[in-house]
Structures are given as structure tokens and as C-alpha cells.
Design a protein around this motif. Structure first.
Motif, short mmCIF file in Angstrom:
data_model
loop_
_atom_site.label_atom_id
_atom_site.label_comp_id
_atom_site.label_asym_id
_atom_site.label_seq_id
_atom_site.Cartn_x
_atom_site.Cartn_y
_atom_site.Cartn_z
N LEU A 157 25.31 29.40 -0.11
CA LEU A 157 23.88 29.15 0.10
C LEU A 157 23.69 28.21 1.29
N TYR A 158 24.47 27.14 1.32
CA TYR A 158 24.30 26.14 2.37
C TYR A 158 24.89 26.60 3.69
N VAL A 159 25.97 27.36 3.65
CA VAL A 159 26.54 27.91 4.89
C VAL A 159 25.56 28.90 5.52
N ALA A 160 24.97 29.74 4.69
CA ALA A 160 24.00 30.71 5.20
C ALA A 160 22.80 30.00 5.82
N ALA A 161 22.33 28.94 5.16
CA ALA A 161 21.20 28.19 5.70
C ALA A 161 21.52 27.63 7.08
N LEU A 162 22.72 27.07 7.24
CA LEU A 162 23.10 26.51 8.53
C LEU A 162 23.20 27.58 9.61
N GLY A 164 21.57 30.28 9.86
CA GLY A 164 20.24 30.72 10.24
C GLY A 164 19.40 29.66 10.90
N GLU A 165 19.75 28.38 10.70
CA GLU A 165 18.89 27.30 11.17
C GLU A 165 19.42 26.57 12.41
N GLU A 166 20.72 26.31 12.46
CA GLU A 166 21.23 25.42 13.51
C GLU A 166 21.15 26.03 14.91
N VAL A 167 21.49 27.30 15.05
CA VAL A 167 21.50 27.91 16.38
C VAL A 167 20.08 27.97 16.93
N ILE A 168 19.13 28.43 16.12
CA ILE A 168 17.74 28.50 16.56
C ILE A 168 17.21 27.11 16.87
N ASP A 169 17.57 26.12 16.03
CA ASP A 169 17.12 24.75 16.25
C ASP A 169 17.64 24.22 17.58
N ARG A 267 24.39 31.41 24.36
CA ARG A 267 24.74 31.56 22.95
C ARG A 267 25.90 30.63 22.58
N ARG A 268 26.88 30.53 23.45
CA ARG A 268 28.01 29.64 23.16
C ARG A 268 27.55 28.19 23.05
N ASP A 269 26.66 27.79 23.95
CA ASP A 269 26.15 26.43 23.92
C ASP A 269 25.39 26.15 22.62
N SER A 270 24.57 27.11 22.20
CA SER A 270 23.75 26.91 21.00
C SER A 270 24.58 26.91 19.72
N PHE A 271 25.76 27.53 19.76
CA PHE A 271 26.62 27.61 18.58
C PHE A 271 27.61 26.45 18.51
N ALA A 272 27.72 25.67 19.59
CA ALA A 272 28.81 24.68 19.70
C ALA A 272 28.81 23.68 18.55
N ASP A 273 27.66 23.09 18.21
CA ASP A 273 27.62 22.08 17.15
C ASP A 273 27.96 22.70 15.80
N LEU A 274 27.39 23.86 15.52
CA LEU A 274 27.68 24.51 14.24
C LEU A 274 29.15 24.92 14.18
N ARG A 275 29.68 25.40 15.28
CA ARG A 275 31.09 25.78 15.30
C ARG A 275 31.97 24.58 14.94
N GLY A 276 31.69 23.42 15.54
CA GLY A 276 32.48 22.23 15.24
C GLY A 276 32.39 21.84 13.77
N ASP A 280 35.51 21.84 11.18
CA ASP A 280 35.87 20.60 10.49
C ASP A 280 35.98 20.80 8.98
N ASN A 281 35.23 21.76 8.45
CA ASN A 281 35.22 22.00 7.01
C ASN A 281 36.03 23.23 6.60
N GLY A 282 36.85 23.74 7.51
CA GLY A 282 37.72 24.86 7.20
C GLY A 282 36.98 26.15 6.92
N LEU A 283 35.85 26.36 7.59
CA LEU A 283 35.00 27.50 7.28
C LEU A 283 34.91 28.51 8.41
N LEU A 284 35.92 28.55 9.26
CA LEU A 284 36.08 29.64 10.22
C LEU A 284 37.48 30.21 10.06
N ASN A 285 37.59 31.53 10.09
CA ASN A 285 38.89 32.18 10.02
C ASN A 285 38.93 33.31 11.04
N PRO A 286 40.02 34.04 11.17
CA PRO A 286 40.09 35.08 12.20
C PRO A 286 38.97 36.12 12.12
#
Length: 299
Positions: A157-162, A164-169, A267-276, A280-286
Motif C-alpha cells: 500500500l505504501y510503496v504504491a502510494a510513493l 504514484g506520488e513522489e515522481v509527480i511531486d 524522468r531519471r531526475d524525477s525518479f532519483a529520490d524515490l530510487r534512493g 535503501d529499503n531493499g525494494l528494487l530488484n532486477p
């Protein structure tokens, strides 16, 4: 803020966010003059944000054609934002069925629901005010979107919210003060940014809390499934119907937009903070990295 005053429990975080909501909430029906005249030479979305900016096709367009493209693309973004807020609200409501209705955590979730509902009204009013036709979901898209809240449970729920929200923000923060932006759009961005800051804080705290206790399969699912956010955001930024409505050659416009390195860099710039944060929370994989890269959010 002193160390002793930093909120630590989810109810302490919620109390702080409720206090912020009391002090700084907005009602676009009262704060935005929806009938104000619009300058035909000002953009509805900053030109640097447009999918064709910097392409050969862009160089061939007149200023008014570029403005019309901005009107269509902002209408697409706001139209799709309405259904995203809809799915998020459903996820929050379902989660509350299993939570303490007397807790500050639930009370803030309900406060956020109120914010998001007002945002849906604001986005709809915006599309109407600029004289654009809304971008409706097709039946298959609507059915797919309706299924999303079924997966918005716990950590997801919280990952989905981020997603949808962080990149647009991030995009709105970069361009809210653009000198060529229509005032009515700038006002909408200002309200959305102010309230989304609390929503993002709530979602980030939710991720941190859940990721510590979630079973491995839940973390793996979230680390994989968040890649769908790249596909959804891609559709919020790019819809070929915008080119049709502008009278542009659709196939060529889509080809140039997909190959547009300027757009991919944004797009890369807008995703940078969310990507980090996800890293940091182990929530990206291949798998998720492949999806974010496929749609231009990762190099």
C-alpha cells in the motif's frame, strides 16, 4: 527539531501530520478562480516537461501548437491522476477495516482520504477549466485499474502510494514557478505540493515500519511489483491521443517521444529520490529495475 521531539511511533507521526493538516490544508473550490482568463500564449505544462520537447517535430511546431500540446498533455496527466487517487483511497479504506478506529494513525489516513478526494475534484475542475476533453480509460484499462487495490495491502500500500506520488511531486516542485506557466496550473500545483508533502511522509514512514517486519515473500513481491509504477507513470506522461488531438502525425510523434533523450533525462531526475529510498529499503530488484529502465526512469 530536537531529538526528543522527533516522532517515533506511527501514532506520533500521525499526530504530527494531523497537526500539519489543521494548519495547512486547502480547498481549490475556494482558492482557485476557475473562471479566470487564460493567456493563449502561456503553457499549461512547462515546455521542458513535454514529451516532444527538443525533438525534430518540436522544432517544426509553431508556438501555439506547442501550447496546445501542453494543454492536451496536462489534461492527460490530471485525468489519470484522478483514477490513481481513486485506487489509493480504496486501498486506505480497506486497510482501515483491520485497524483501531480510535488511533491517530487511522485518523490521519482518513484526513488523507479527504485531501485526495479534494484533489480528484481539483484535477477534474482543472481539465474542465482549460477546455480540454478528459482522457478516459478504456474498458480493459478500467478493469485493470479496478484490480489494483486488491494488492494494496501492508507494505505494498505504501510503496504504491510513493510510486504514484513522489515522481509527480518532484516534477511539480521543479516547474511550479516556471515563468511561462498558466497561473491556474501553477495554483493547482501549489496546493497539490503542500498536501502531498504530508502524504509522502506518511507513506515513507509506512514503508520503513512494514519493511522491518514483512516476511521475505512480501518484500520480494513489493520489490518486483513496484516496477509497474514505471508503466503507469509512462501513461500519465505520454498518451498518443494527445498527438491525435493536436493534429500531429501520431506514429512519428510517438517514435520521437520514445527516443527523446531530454524526456528520459527528466524522468531519471524525477525518479532519483524515490530510487534512493527504494534502494535503501531493499525494494528494487532486477525485475523492477528493468521496468524503470524500460520506461526511461533509470539509465
Amino acid at each position: 527539531m530536537t531529538t526528543s521531539s522527533v516522532p517515533t511511533t506511527r501514532n506520533e507521526v500521525a499526530d504530527r501530520l494531523i497537526d500539519g493538516s489543521i494548519r495547512r490544508s486547502h480547498n481549490s473550490l475556494l482558492e482557485i478562480d476557475w473562471d479566470a482568463a487564460q493567456d493563449p500564449d502561456l503553457f499549461y505544462m512547462p515546455p521542458e516537461m513535454l514529451t516532444l520537447y527538443g525533438t525534430a517535430l518540436w522544432e517544426q511546431m509553431t508556438h501555439r501548437e506547442r501550447v496546445e500540446l501542453s494543454r492536451q498533455e496536462v489534461a492527460n496527466t490530471f485525468s489519470r491522476a484522478v483514477w490513481f487517487e481513486n485506487t489509493l483511497n480504496q486501498g486506505l479504506l480497506r486497510a482501515m477495516l483491520y485497524q483501531d478506529p480510535t488511533s491517530a494513525h487511522v485518523h490521519y489516513a482518513l484526513t488523507e482520504l479527504g485531501d485526495e478526494t479534494r484533489h480528484m475534484v481539483m484535477f477534474g475542475k482543472m481539465v474542465s477549466a482549460i477546455g480540454a476533453e478528459p482522457y478516459r480509460l478504456s474498458l480493459p484499462q478500467a478493469l485493470s485499474v479496478q484490480a489494483l487495490p486488491m494488492f494494496y495491502k501492508g507494505l505494498m500500500l505504501y510503496v504504491a502510494a510513493l510510486c504514484g506520488e513522489e515522481v509527480i511531486d518532484d516534477v511539480q516542485r521543479r516547474f511550479m514557478h516556471h515563468p511561462q506557466l498558466q497561473p491556474i496550473v501553477a495554483q493547482t500545483m501549489r496546493i497539490h505540493i503542500a498536501e502531498e508533502a504530508r502524504h509522502i511522509r506518511f507513506a515513507r514512514e509506512g514503508v520503513r515500519r512494514h519493511v522491518r517486519t514483512a516476511p521475505w515473500w512480501s518484500r520480494t513481491f513489493c520489490a518486483t511489483a513496484n516496477g509497474a509504477g514505471a508503466f503507469i507513470l509512462d501513461r500519465m506522461f505520454l498518451d498518443k491521443r494527445a498527438y491525435e488531438r493536436c493534429g500531429l502525425p501520431v506514429a512519428e510523434a510517438v517514435r520521437q517521444a520514445r527516443a527523446n533523450e531530454h524526456s528520459r533525462a527528466r524522468r531519471r531526475d524525477s525518479f532519483a529520490d524515490l530510487r534512493g529510498f527504494l534502494e535503501d529499503n531493499g525494494l528494487l530488484n532486477p525485475v523492477s529495475r528493468f521496468m524503470w529502465r524500460r520506461y526511461g526512469f533509470l539509465a
